[in-house]
Design an enzyme around this catalytic site. Structure first.
Site, PDB file in Angstrom:
ATOM      1  N   LYS A  13       0.867  -1.178   0.268  1.00 29.92           N
ATOM      2  CA  LYS A  13       0.022   0.364  -0.556  1.00 29.92           C
ATOM      3  C   LYS A  13       0.303   1.057  -0.078  1.00 29.92           C
ATOM      4  O   LYS A  13       0.232   2.167  -0.649  1.00 29.92           O
ATOM      5  CB  LYS A  13      -0.665  -0.385   1.151  1.00 29.92           C
ATOM      6  CG  LYS A  13      -1.680  -1.196   1.867  1.00 29.92           C
ATOM      7  CD  LYS A  13      -2.904  -1.230   2.512  1.00 29.92           C
ATOM      8  CE  LYS A  13      -1.764  -1.365   4.035  1.00 29.92           C
ATOM      9  NZ  LYS A  13      -1.611  -1.960   4.131  1.00 29.92           N
ATOM     10  N   ARG A  88      -9.098   1.564   8.541  1.00 32.44           N
ATOM     11  CA  ARG A  88      -8.855  -0.030   9.426  1.00 32.44           C
ATOM     12  C   ARG A  88      -9.759  -0.289  10.022  1.00 32.44           C
ATOM     13  O   ARG A  88      -9.899  -1.537  10.138  1.00 32.44           O
ATOM     14  CB  ARG A  88      -7.501   0.186  10.892  1.00 32.44           C
ATOM     15  CG  ARG A  88      -6.565   0.292   9.860  1.00 32.44           C
ATOM     16  CD  ARG A  88      -5.249  -0.271   8.512  1.00 32.44           C
ATOM     17  NE  ARG A  88      -4.283  -0.491   9.776  1.00 32.44           N
ATOM     18  CZ  ARG A  88      -3.549  -0.530   9.290  1.00 32.44           C
ATOM     19  NH1 ARG A  88      -2.866   0.325   8.518  1.00 32.44           N
ATOM     20  NH2 ARG A  88      -2.190  -1.110   9.723  1.00 32.44           N
ATOM     21  N   ARG A 127      12.223  -6.604   5.010  1.00 31.73           N
ATOM     22  CA  ARG A 127      12.423  -5.520   5.407  1.00 31.73           C
ATOM     23  C   ARG A 127      12.610  -5.032   7.034  1.00 31.73           C
ATOM     24  O   ARG A 127      13.083  -4.072   7.238  1.00 31.73           O
ATOM     25  CB  ARG A 127      10.985  -4.011   5.808  1.00 31.73           C
ATOM     26  CG  ARG A 127      11.238  -3.332   5.651  1.00 31.73           C
ATOM     27  CD  ARG A 127       9.437  -2.564   5.284  1.00 31.73           C
ATOM     28  NE  ARG A 127       8.786  -2.876   6.385  1.00 31.73           N
ATOM     29  CZ  ARG A 127       7.602  -2.234   5.943  1.00 31.73           C
ATOM     30  NH1 ARG A 127       7.112  -1.117   5.604  1.00 31.73           N
ATOM     31  NH2 ARG A 127       6.462  -2.400   7.154  1.00 31.73           N
ATOM     32  N   ARG A 133      11.547  -1.882  10.986  1.00 30.46           N
ATOM     33  CA  ARG A 133      11.018  -0.547  11.759  1.00 30.46           C
ATOM     34  C   ARG A 133      10.679  -1.694  13.038  1.00 30.46           C
ATOM     35  O   ARG A 133      10.074  -2.967  13.044  1.00 30.46           O
ATOM     36  CB  ARG A 133       9.912  -1.160  10.617  1.00 30.46           C
ATOM     37  CG  ARG A 133       8.868  -0.366  11.087  1.00 30.46           C
ATOM     38  CD  ARG A 133       7.732   0.464   9.711  1.00 30.46           C
ATOM     39  NE  ARG A 133       6.207  -0.147   9.931  1.00 30.46           N
ATOM     40  CZ  ARG A 133       5.278  -0.062   9.033  1.00 30.46           C
ATOM     41  NH1 ARG A 133       5.601   0.147   8.276  1.00 30.46           N
ATOM     42  NH2 ARG A 133       4.249  -0.631   9.647  1.00 30.46           N
ATOM     43  N   ARG A 144      -0.708  -8.459  13.328  1.00 31.74           N
ATOM     44  CA  ARG A 144      -1.385  -7.501  12.026  1.00 31.74           C
ATOM     45  C   ARG A 144      -1.532  -7.852  11.681  1.00 31.74           C
ATOM     46  O   ARG A 144      -2.609  -7.796  11.073  1.00 31.74           O
ATOM     47  CB  ARG A 144       0.721  -6.533  11.718  1.00 31.74           C
ATOM     48  CG  ARG A 144       0.937  -5.378  12.736  1.00 31.74           C
ATOM     49  CD  ARG A 144       2.513  -4.931  11.950  1.00 31.74           C
ATOM     50  NE  ARG A 144       2.153  -4.464  11.401  1.00 31.74           N
ATOM     51  CZ  ARG A 144       3.345  -4.535  10.065  1.00 31.74           C
ATOM     52  NH1 ARG A 144       4.729  -5.174  11.066  1.00 31.74           N
ATOM     53  NH2 ARG A 144       3.394  -3.890   8.802  1.00 31.74           N
TER      54      ARG A 144
HETATM   55  P1  AP5 Z   1       5.005  -1.594   2.117  1.00 35.29           P
HETATM   56  O1  AP5 Z   1       4.522  -0.747   0.995  1.00 35.29           O
HETATM   57  O2  AP5 Z   1       4.921  -0.693   3.170  1.00 35.29           O
HETATM   58  O3  AP5 Z   1       3.804  -2.071   2.553  1.00 35.29           O
HETATM   59  P2  AP5 Z   1       2.558  -1.900   3.466  1.00 35.29           P
HETATM   60  O4  AP5 Z   1       1.063  -2.211   2.523  1.00 35.29           O
HETATM   61  O5  AP5 Z   1       2.270  -0.380   2.834  1.00 35.29           O
HETATM   62  O6  AP5 Z   1       2.920  -2.371   4.350  1.00 35.29           O
HETATM   63  P3  AP5 Z   1       3.060  -1.401   6.041  1.00 35.29           P
HETATM   64  O7  AP5 Z   1       3.962  -2.551   6.745  1.00 35.29           O
HETATM   65  O8  AP5 Z   1       3.709  -0.371   5.824  1.00 35.29           O
HETATM   66  O9  AP5 Z   1       1.532  -2.090   6.317  1.00 35.29           O
HETATM   67  P4  AP5 Z   1       0.619  -1.842   7.819  1.00 35.29           P
HETATM   68  O10 AP5 Z   1      -0.659  -1.187   7.343  1.00 35.29           O
HETATM   69  O11 AP5 Z   1       1.249  -2.759   8.382  1.00 35.29           O
HETATM   70  O12 AP5 Z   1       1.590  -0.138   8.282  1.00 35.29           O
HETATM   71  P5  AP5 Z   1       1.298   1.280   8.652  1.00 35.29           P
HETATM   72  O13 AP5 Z   1       2.207   1.859   8.935  1.00 35.29           O
HETATM   73  O14 AP5 Z   1      -0.055   1.039   7.730  1.00 35.29           O
HETATM   74  O15 AP5 Z   1       5.513  -2.724   1.813  1.00 35.29           O
HETATM   75  C1  AP5 Z   1       5.514  -3.488   2.588  1.00 35.29           C
HETATM   76  C2  AP5 Z   1       7.540  -4.263   1.687  1.00 35.29           C
HETATM   77  O16 AP5 Z   1       7.139  -4.784   0.861  1.00 35.29           O
HETATM   78  C3  AP5 Z   1       8.453  -3.067   1.773  1.00 35.29           C
HETATM   79  O17 AP5 Z   1       9.262  -3.320   2.158  1.00 35.29           O
HETATM   80  C4  AP5 Z   1       8.276  -2.698   0.354  1.00 35.29           C
HETATM   81  O18 AP5 Z   1       9.694  -2.260  -0.346  1.00 35.29           O
HETATM   82  C5  AP5 Z   1       8.240  -4.262  -0.603  1.00 35.29           C
HETATM   83  N1  AP5 Z   1       7.233  -4.152  -1.739  1.00 35.29           N
HETATM   84  C6  AP5 Z   1       6.393  -4.031  -1.629  1.00 35.29           C
HETATM   85  N2  AP5 Z   1       5.559  -3.559  -2.968  1.00 35.29           N
HETATM   86  C7  AP5 Z   1       6.732  -4.782  -3.454  1.00 35.29           C
HETATM   87  C8  AP5 Z   1       6.675  -5.994  -5.011  1.00 35.29           C
HETATM   88  N3  AP5 Z   1       5.372  -5.417  -5.822  1.00 35.29           N
HETATM   89  N4  AP5 Z   1       7.643  -6.891  -4.906  1.00 35.29           N
HETATM   90  C9  AP5 Z   1       8.061  -6.957  -3.652  1.00 35.29           C
HETATM   91  N5  AP5 Z   1       8.719  -6.422  -2.535  1.00 35.29           N
HETATM   92  C10 AP5 Z   1       7.184  -4.963  -2.688  1.00 35.29           C
HETATM   93  O19 AP5 Z   1       0.101   0.572   9.864  1.00 35.29           O
HETATM   94  C11 AP5 Z   1       1.544   0.404  11.738  1.00 35.29           C
HETATM   95  C12 AP5 Z   1       0.305   0.495  12.477  1.00 35.29           C
HETATM   96  O20 AP5 Z   1       0.419   1.705  12.933  1.00 35.29           O
HETATM   97  C13 AP5 Z   1      -0.744  -0.336  13.098  1.00 35.29           C
HETATM   98  O21 AP5 Z   1       0.086  -2.239  13.350  1.00 35.29           O
HETATM   99  C14 AP5 Z   1      -1.819   0.447  13.903  1.00 35.29           C
HETATM  100  O22 AP5 Z   1      -0.631  -0.444  15.195  1.00 35.29           O
HETATM  101  C15 AP5 Z   1      -1.155   1.487  13.564  1.00 35.29           C
HETATM  102  N6  AP5 Z   1      -2.161   2.284  12.508  1.00 35.29           N
HETATM  103  C16 AP5 Z   1      -1.422   2.476  11.706  1.00 35.29           C
HETATM  104  N7  AP5 Z   1      -2.886   3.268  10.858  1.00 35.29           N
HETATM  105  C17 AP5 Z   1      -4.228   3.238  11.591  1.00 35.29           C
HETATM  106  C18 AP5 Z   1      -5.526   2.869  11.469  1.00 35.29           C
HETATM  107  N8  AP5 Z   1      -6.153   4.259  11.186  1.00 35.29           N
HETATM  108  N9  AP5 Z   1      -5.889   2.982  12.853  1.00 35.29           N
HETATM  109  C19 AP5 Z   1      -5.438   2.502  14.091  1.00 35.29           C
HETATM  110  N10 AP5 Z   1      -4.181   2.060  13.839  1.00 35.29           N
HETATM  111  C20 AP5 Z   1      -3.386   2.056  12.802  1.00 35.29           C
END
Ligand code: AP5
Length: 191
Positions: A13, A88, A127, A133, A144
């Site tokens: 994402k 979410r 990652r 992270r 997660r």
């Molecule tokens: P990446 O692009 O980072 O994928 P992502 O789906 O964004 O994964 P995240 O780990 O960021 O998602 P998340 O939802 O857990 O984290 P968030 O920060 O939102 O890619 C991941 C890896 O894959 C990278 O190394 C990338 O290079 C690689 N990659 C990407 N595409 C690829 C491809 N096509 N091929 C190969 N490799 C690839 O949330 C973190 C925490 O914050 C949550 O757990 C929660 O505690 C809190 N939080 C955030 N938003 C909320 C909310 N709305 N409500 C409540 N809590 C929240």
């Protein structure tokens, strides 16, 4: 254009929202990044969020909504934005509807990136080795993914019933996924 990115942790994402942001010249807003910034600044909100994020759970709705509302008042969001990681759960989706409705706007599309849990977990393990992270250790990644299945995945039907979902195969290369998204959004020059 207002677009939400949905998909499990590791689906890409953030990567795809950043690329589309550059392509369209509109901001990509990641609630995860906003929360990590609050943690890094050591604010009261950041301290509350840190504990929850380290467990891989969702930060309470009212805290995240407050952060998002504030961010959306900034000038760069006036003509559209991309949302990565919000909503979410259904309560957050309803809050977003209310925020947008209050300014006479609505969502244009919800990009649902499809990857298997195996691929998503492998990416986050990669990652964890390179970027460190705090929530990428194996146990937190499992939590997660569980939280996604239990709370966030139901948003796919919430938005599908409104005709907003576009399913995007997410296991190809980053370029392949970007092309699929650009095609789905019918952007000029898309293949
Ligand atoms: P990446 O692009 O980072 O994928 P992502 O789906 O964004 O994964 P995240 O780990 O960021 O998602 P998340 O939802 O857990 O984290 P968030 O920060 O939102 O890619 C991941 C890896 O894959 C990278 O190394 C990338 O290079 C690689 N990659 C990407 N595409 C690829 C491809 N096509 N091929 C190969 N490799 C690839 O949330 C973190 C925490 O914050 C949550 O757990 C929660 O505690 C809190 N939080 C955030 N938003 C909320 C909310 N709305 N409500 C409540 N809590 C929240």
């Amino acid at each position: 254009m207002i677009v939400v990115f949905l998909g499990p942790p590791g689906s890409g994402k953030g990567t795809q929202a950043a690329r589309l942001s550059a392509r369209l010249g509109i901001s990509a807003i990641s609630t995860g990044d906003l929360l990590r910034q609050a943690v890094a600044r050591g604010t009261a909100l950041g301290e509350k969020a840190r504990v929850v994020m380290e467990r891989g759970e969702l930060v309470p709705d009212e805290l995240v909504e407050g952060v998002l509302r504030e961010r959306l008042t900034e000038a760069d969001c006036r003509d559209g934005f991309l949302l990565d990681g919000y909503p979410r759960n259904v309560a957050q989706a309803e809050a977003l509807d209310a925020i947008l409705g209050s300014t006479g706007r609505g969502l244009d599309r919800v990009i649902n990136i499809l990857v298997s849990e195996k691929v998503a977990v492998a990416r986050l393990a990669g990652r964890a080795r390179s970027e460190r992270r705090a929530d990428d250790d194996p146990e937190t990644v499992r939590e997660r993914q569980r939280v996604y299945r239990e709370k966030t995945s139901r948003l796919v039907e919430y938005y599908r019933s409104r005709g907003l979902i576009v399913d995007i195969p997410g296991e190809g290369t980053v370029d392949e996924v970007s092309s699929a998204i650009e095609n789905a959004l019918k952007l000029p020059g898309a293949a």
